[in-house]
Design a protein around this motif. Structure first.
Motif: not given
Length: 83
Positions: A11-34
């Motif tokens: 949901l976060a990635l779909g809403r924010h479109k980038t790994i870094r933006a999704a990571a910020r929204a989820l309060s995690v590191n971009h590597a964690t999202v990947s």
């Protein structure tokens, strides 16, 4: 069966479109999202997003996962939710 943390990530990635933006929204590191995206796609046994110049675009399976996540989110955030 998908886990909430996987659907939340989709949901976060779909809403924010980038790994870094999704990571910020989820309060995690971009590597964690990947890493979690790869785990979710493995769990769902399908690609959930296509990476494009405009960001991550959900596949039909990704759209369905996002719908499920939105329904779960709506129930959780509902002021009349029952526990």
């Amino acid at each position: 069966m998908p886990r909430w943390d996987q659907l939340r990530l989709v949901l976060a990635l779909g809403r924010h479109k980038t790994i870094r933006a999704a990571a910020r929204a989820l309060s995690v590191n971009h590597a964690t999202v990947s890493r979690r995206l790869a785990e979710a796609e493995h769990s769902f046994n399908t690609r959930l997003f296509e990476q494009t110049a405009k960001g991550y675009i959900p596949t039909p399976a990704g759209i369905e996962a996002m719908r499920s996540a939105e329904q779960m989110e709506a129930i959780y955030l509902s002021p009349t939710k029952r526990i």
